[in-house]
Design an enzyme around this catalytic site. Structure first.
Site, PDB file in Angstrom:
ATOM      1  N   ARG A   6       0.787  -1.225   0.000  1.00 23.29           N
ATOM      2  CA  ARG A   6       0.000   0.000   0.000  1.00 23.29           C
ATOM      3  C   ARG A   6       0.823   1.280   0.000  1.00 23.29           C
ATOM      4  NH1 ARG A   6      -3.301  -3.480   3.451  1.00 23.29           N
ATOM      5  NH2 ARG A   6      -5.098  -4.109   2.187  1.00 23.29           N
ATOM      6  N   TRP A  65      -2.600  -4.438  10.649  1.00 24.53           N
ATOM      7  CA  TRP A  65      -2.155  -4.574   9.261  1.00 24.53           C
ATOM      8  C   TRP A  65      -2.353  -3.346   8.390  1.00 24.53           C
ATOM      9  CZ3 TRP A  65      -6.168  -4.171   5.778  1.00 24.53           C
ATOM     10  CH2 TRP A  65      -7.455  -4.512   6.201  1.00 24.53           C
ATOM     11  N   ALA A 105      -8.635  -8.149  -1.989  1.00 23.86           N
ATOM     12  CA  ALA A 105      -9.405  -9.181  -1.301  1.00 23.86           C
ATOM     13  C   ALA A 105     -10.677  -9.587  -2.026  1.00 23.86           C
ATOM     14  CB  ALA A 105      -9.752  -8.706   0.114  1.00 23.86           C
ATOM     15  N   GLY A 116      -3.670 -11.785  10.786  1.00 18.96           N
ATOM     16  CA  GLY A 116      -4.661 -12.133  11.789  1.00 18.96           C
ATOM     17  C   GLY A 116      -5.381 -13.444  11.533  1.00 18.96           C
ATOM     18  N   ASP A 134     -15.627 -11.258  12.002  1.00 18.68           N
ATOM     19  CA  ASP A 134     -14.422 -10.735  11.358  1.00 18.68           C
ATOM     20  C   ASP A 134     -14.586  -9.269  10.966  1.00 18.68           C
ATOM     21  OD1 ASP A 134     -11.776 -10.799  10.327  1.00 18.68           O
ATOM     22  OD2 ASP A 134     -12.560 -11.075   8.308  1.00 18.68           O
ATOM     23  N   ASN A 172      -8.996  -8.458  13.758  1.00 20.90           N
ATOM     24  CA  ASN A 172      -9.903  -9.476  14.276  1.00 20.90           C
ATOM     25  C   ASN A 172      -9.213 -10.406  15.275  1.00 20.90           C
ATOM     26  OD1 ASN A 172      -8.702 -10.442  11.515  1.00 20.90           O
ATOM     27  ND2 ASN A 172      -9.172 -12.316  12.620  1.00 20.90           N
TER      28      ASN A 172
END
Length: 588
Positions: free
Chosen positions: A135, A261, A557, A196, A321, A279
């Site tokens: 990122r 993260w 994702a 996680g 989550d 999470n």
């Protein structure tokens, strides 16, 4: 064996790099602190340490934006063309931008000529949860610093791309990785970790920017010890949040997740770092009764020591989550003549929170998505009021392999996920990239195994509406009012930027860079980049002209975890390009 690779692409590019190195000034702590007011550079992820993503530039406005035009593009090349979630930075005419598979590029910001490329050459066996993304980078002094998918920090010489130092932050074989841009505060590189879904221990750490030496480490799970290094000696800072097991049963705190993260923000006014912790692990909440601190929480830390100053948990005993890592943005507003120093965060759980940034006290919260079923609201302290029948069932109570399935909104990918929102100092509004989707979710039995997925749940995701999933929202944090919205067919997965001239920029998976009127929501401009946009735009001025850049390259994702949603967007093309636009002087 891991290797790295730095490549120059042409003699002319090298000469250009040398020319810029003579002109470029080292990036100082003062430069970082003033980035939100600077117009000729972008030296932080977030266009300022507080990450409001607000530019004071006004050259480009509603009257002339139709004349914004592309001036160069750069391909990241090869077969690594997916999941481009980075935000570029620009230092004295050179752009530094990270790409998927832990690569960094230096680019002549005037021409798009590639100056150098660093390739981390990742080992086999990396386990990123949510694609091979990166990122962004941090810049400091003469360094470009970034994290890798095998959980390292790498500092590069900004003029040559050569490695200055490299440090292992955690063991990738346990499921750790780094995907966020680091943050540099007072000469320290601040980083979190991802992982996680693998039962890692979340943490925030500080490294000396010039040497890479570890300065302090702070775990973000109750019961784990933090440390600071003084004169080469390791000194205990105390455990996080009290003794082990206070809000966790048995030994589950030892593999409890709470990964940091997404990285953090910094507020110089309070001298606090703001980080989110993700999470809890496993997802099956019946295995870990209790609040499970500090998972699904926002944390304020002392940047000099790593001490946790305050915390606020958005989803205690998270069973969906919903995580807690979304960015925490400092801002100010007046209430009955009193100046309120606040922070705002839009959680994956569908609620928007306004907190006092000095002590973390809850000021207000409200839904920012259309449908929330797991909670009926928030109480006076900001704690969710759960709907018990909408928590996925406990398989231990049925004797079956899985517990009762429930339909829950938002889906676990969130009302808002990682993609950063923006705050306008002109309008007082937040501009939130959000999504309307729901999921069927059920719990399963699971045991921890090093390096293996540690979920204890199954799920399917589907859109709530036929004609749109993504919604770009303009929201008033003082009232909760949705001032305007733009509905998008595909889910929104890229960041937002706004300007003093009341423009709002973002991109969509259909490939369009879009600009809206910040007050009315009218779309004023769009340009198709040829691949889905999941990066975050920036703007700056150079040679007396205003520029806009965005990274294009579908991935992340959604294609991996999105179920029916992923099928809806499966025809979108992957890519890997930087697009740079400018408003020529003649059209101002």
């Amino acid at each position: 064996m891991k290797r790295c690779h730095v490549k120059y692409f042409a003699l002319t590019a090298l000469v250009t790099a040398m020319t810029f190195s003579l002109q470029a000034q080292a990036v100082t702590d003062e430069d970082l602190l003033n980035d939100h007011m600077t117009t000729d550079r972008v030296v932080t992820d977030g266009m300022g340490m507080q990450k409001q993503r607000f530019s004071p530039l006004t050259r480009l406005n509603a009257d002339n934006i139709e004349d914004l035009r592309p001036v160069w593009t750069l391909s990241f090349g090869g077969e690594k063309q997916r999941g481009q979630e980075s935000q570029p930075v620009v230092v004295d005419g050179v752009m530094y931008v990270s790409a998927s598979y832990s690569r960094v590029f230096a680019v002549d910001a005037r021409t798009g000529d590639e100056l150098w490329e660093y390739n981390a050459r990742l080992p086999d066996g990396i386990m990123p949860c949510c694609d091979v993304i990166n990122r962004g980078v941090a810049v400091y002094d003469n360094l470009v610093i970034f994290g890798t998918l095998d959980a390292r920090l790498v500092a590069l010489d900004k003029d040559t791309g050569r490695v200055v130092w490299r440090k292992t932050v955690a063991d990738y074989q346990e499921g750790y990785s780094i995907t966020a841009a680091p943050l540099v505060v007072n000469g320290k590189v601040i980083t979190g970790v991802a992982g996680g879904e693998f039962g890692v221990i979340g943490k925030v750490e500080a490294y000396d920017a010039m040497t890479g030496n570890l300065v302090w480490t702070r775990p973000t799970l109750e019961g784990h010890m933090g440390y600071i290094w003084k004169d080469g000696e390791k000194v205990e800072m105390g455990i996080s949040g009290g003794e082990a097991g206070q809000t966790w049963p048995g030994d589950l705190w030892k593999t409890g997740g709470a990964a940091t993260w997404l990285g953090g923000t910094y507020d110089p006014d309070t001298n606090l770092l703001f980080f989110g912790a993700g999470n809890p692990a496993p997802w099956n909440s019946h295995m870990r009764p209790g609040d499970n601190l500090y998972s699904s929480s926002r944390l304020a830390l002392n940047p000099d020591t790593g001490e946790i100053v305050w915390s606020f948990q958005t989803t205690p005993n998270d069973g969906w989550d919903y995580d807690g890592v979304n960015e925490v943005i400092p801002f100010e507003y007046e209430d009955n003549g009193q100046l309120i120093k606040a922070v705002a965060t839009a959680d994956r759980n569908g609620f928007f929170y306004v907190l006092n940034r000095e002590d973390g006290k809850f000021i207000r919260g409200f839904p920012f998505v259309d449908k929330i079923t797991w909670a009926s609201g928030l109480d006076e302290n900001g704690r969710p009021v759960y709907v018990p029948e909408n928590r996925p069932g406990n398989p231990a109570e049925t004797g079956e392999s899985q517990g009762k399935t429930v339909t829950t909104a938002p889906a676990f990918l969130g009302g808002k996920n990682w993609m950063p929102m923006a705050y306008s100092q002109e309008t007082g509004l937040f501009y939130i990239p959000s999504n309307e989707w729901e999921m069927d979710i059920w719990n399963e039995d699971v045991s921890y195994r090093k390096g293996a997925a540690y979920l204890g749940a199954g799920f399917t995701i589907r859109p709530i509406n036929e004609d749109y999933i993504g919604v770009l929202r303009a929201v008033d944090p003082r009232t909760g009012e949705e001032v305007w919205r733009y509905n998008n067919y595909a889910p929104l997965w890229g960041g937002v930027m706004t300007t003093k001239s009341n423009l709002v920029f973002t991109g969509n998976p259909e490939g369009y860079l879009m600009a809206f009127d910040a007050l009315s929501g009218e779309m004023l401009y769009r340009f198709n980049t040829g691949s889905g946009i999941v990066g975050t735009p920036i703007t700056w001025e150079m040679d007396d002209e205003q520029y806009v850049s965005i990274v294009s390259g579908w991935g992340g994702a959604v294609p991996l975890w999105g179920g029916e949603v992923a099928q809806r967007v499966s025809h979108f093309n992957q890519g890997g390009m930087v697009f740079t636009f400018k408003l020529p002087k003649a059209y101002e």
